[in-house]
Design an enzyme around this catalytic site. Structure first.
Site, PDB file in Angstrom:
ATOM      1  CD  GLU A 132      -2.877  -1.383   0.698  1.00 25.35           C
ATOM      2  OE1 GLU A 132      -3.114  -0.509  -0.153  1.00 25.35           O
ATOM      3  OE2 GLU A 132      -3.627  -2.325   0.909  1.00 25.35           O
TER       4      GLU A 132
ATOM      5  CB  CYS B 162      -1.817   7.299   0.964  1.00 22.29           C
ATOM      6  SG  CYS B 162      -3.256   6.658   1.805  1.00 22.29           S
TER       7      CYS B 162
END
Ligand code: NAD
Length: 506
Positions: A259, A293
């Site tokens: 991720e 993110c």
């Protein structure tokens, strides 16, 4: 709550959350980004300690895989209850350690609770298919089995939720977990582990070492990555980290779930509701001081609305409340450290040299003097999609470009390797559907009339493209934590062989 005395408050919170005082001395300083003060000096794990933790987790797995999945769900349910009871304290510790505003600290713990609920339901739904077989008197089916030890490596900006997305699923699936949190946020990890241990004590017979924390930096992460006993490495962090981790895990034929970073974009079309767009853009680009993110980093605005949207956006950037994240009304707290501040400065300098118009980006005084790094979010108007706009700088910088043609805007959205999250603002059904279609956005998160930042635990989350394609949390992400077996049972008296094959057997 007080806005004074972060170290004393952190110590009190850690004690209330059940972290033994002796774990908080003997290691490097953990500082709060709010003031730069030292909160504690937690002891790090050395190589033998990590080795022992993986050994205990391997032994725990042998036991845990045989516990019926709904009973495994009961442990996760109890952990969710512990989180509910301690939400205020753990959320506050997230604010102190990571510098998030209070609502986001609490929101992060709520995500942990939500994913526990999700995983409890999942513990009764680890379904396999029954498949039509071509052979007479046979039955063919899939069964899902746990993998073993899951190693979780997490980033500073979601210090506890990322672990929970992984651990809640991994545990109901029958795995054991070893967690190496970010070296910048060890305290919230110790607190989370303490809450897990409370839940395990109430559960009664969870095996020792089922879930553990090993504090350390990159070196310790590399050891975890290289250990053949770790069946799945789930690593969240920068693309640079993923580039290092992916090949190492692959070299030993382990499984990885990556991720990674996001350079996320939004497209604004002439029919967009500009009030809604403005709020969504401002929040997605400036919230968490650009340290998500899914932060919005690039904006492609149609010429017809550019001159109505941009002045209002500039005003929002000039007036947003920046400062102590514990104060009500503040949206933008501190950057995590001086390195993040320098990286932001370098990106803005490159943009200026390339001819961009930069507003904001200057250092702002906060409660911590020289040791804390507060900045005004930067709005960077560019004529060309190039240079730092193609990279993820983990700070609040929004690059804005005029773009009229939808296909060109979609191509620009897709033109960076880090395709994590994306959005379009439009009230034109055809445009919205085009953006969602196979020739639309190539990101893992594709939104209409909502910013790219944030995600619900019910959906699969993480990314696509260069971000590693890892998907955690909801949907069918649980399959990443299990292996699939195809089982065939012959309930007839004959064994179908290929035509012409014969055996002479007495
Ligand atoms: P980072 O890459 O510096 O560190 C992340 C973690 O990886 C830390 O625990 C670190 O110790 C470890 N690590 C670093 N190099 C390693 C190596 N070679 N081997 C093993 N472990 C290693 O990231 P950060 O600054 O803590 O976090 C910010 C980054 O994380 C941003 O790029 C952000 O986009 C990304 N992020 C992604 C998601 C997502 O779900 N896609 C979520 C949160 C953060």
């Amino acid at each position: 709550m007080t806005t004074e005395g972060a170290p004393a408050e952190a110590q009190a919170l850690l004690a209330a959350l059940g972290v033994p005082a002796e774990r908080l001395v003997g290691g490097p300083a953990t500082r709060t980004p709010i003031t730069g003060e030292t909160l504690a000096e937690p002891r790090l794990a050395d190589a033998p300690a990590l080795d022992a933790a993986i050994g205990r987790a391997s032994a725990a797995f042998e036991n845990w895989r045989e516990v019926p999945a709904p009973r495994r769900g009961e442990l996760v349910r109890l952990f969710g209850e512990e989180l509910r009871r301690s939400k205020a304290e753990l959320g506050r510790l997230v604010t102190l350690e990571a510098g998030k505003i209070v609502s986001e600290g609490l929101g992060e713990v709520q995500e942990m609770i939500d994913v526990c609920d999700f995983a409890v339901g999942l513990s009764r739904q680890l379904y396999g298919l029954t498949i039509a077989t071509e052979r007479p008197d046979h039955r063919m089916m899939e069964t899902w089995r746990p993998l073993g030890v899951v190693g979780v490596i997490s980033a500073f900006n979601f210090p506890v939720a990322v672990w929970a997305w992984n651990a809640a699923l991994a545990l109901v699936c029958g795995n054991a977990v070893v967690w190496k949190p970010s070296e910048k946020t060890p305290l919230t990890a110790l607190a989370t582990q303490a809450l897990f241990e409370r839940a395990a004590a109430e559960f009664g017979d969870a095996p020792d070492g089922l879930s553990s924390v090993a504090l350390g930096g990159r070196d310790l992460g590399e050891r975890l990555v290289d250990d053949a006993r770790v069946a799945l490495v789930s690593a969240t962090g920068s693309t640079a980290m993923g580039r290092a981790v992916g090949p190492r895990v692959a070299a030993r034929f382990g499984r990885s779930l990556l991720e990674l970073g996001g350079n996320n974009a939004a497209i604004v079309r002439p029919s967009a509701d500009l009030d809604l767009t403005l709020r969504a853009v401002a929040f997605s680009a400036m919230g968490t001081a650009g340290q998500r993110c899914t932060t919005l980093r690039r904006l492609f605005v149609h010429g017809e609305v550019y001159d109505s949207l941009l002045p209002r956006l500039r005003q929002a950037y000039a007036s947003v409340a920046i400062g102590d994240p514990r104060e009500p009304g503040v949206l933008v707290g501190p950057l995590i450290d001086g390195d993040a501040f320098s990286a932001m400065g370098r990106a803005l300098e490159r943009a200026r040299l390339a001819g961009a118009t930069v507003s904001g980006g200057e250092r702002v005084e906060g409660p911590g003097g020289a040791e804390a790094f507060y900045v005004r979010p930067a709005l960077v108007e560019i004529a060309e999609h190039a240079g730092p706009a193609l990279e993820e700088t983990f700070a609040p910088i929004l690059y804005v470009l005029r773009c009229d043609d939808l296909d060109e805007a979609i191509a620009l959205n897709n033109a960076v390797p880090q395709g994590l999250a994306s959005a379009i603002f439009t009230n034109d059904l055809r445009e919205a559907e085009r953006f969602l279609s196979a020739r639309g956005s190539d990101c893992g998160i594709v939104n209409v009339n909502i910013g790219p930042s944030g995600a619900e635990i019910g959906g699969a989350f993480g990314g696509e493209k260069e971000t590693g394609g890892g998907r955690e949390s909801g949907s069918d992400s649980w399959k990443a934590y299990m292996r699939r077996a195809t089982n065939t049972v012959n309930y007839g008296a004959t064994l179908p062989l290929a035509q012409g094959v014969r055996f002479d057997i007495d």
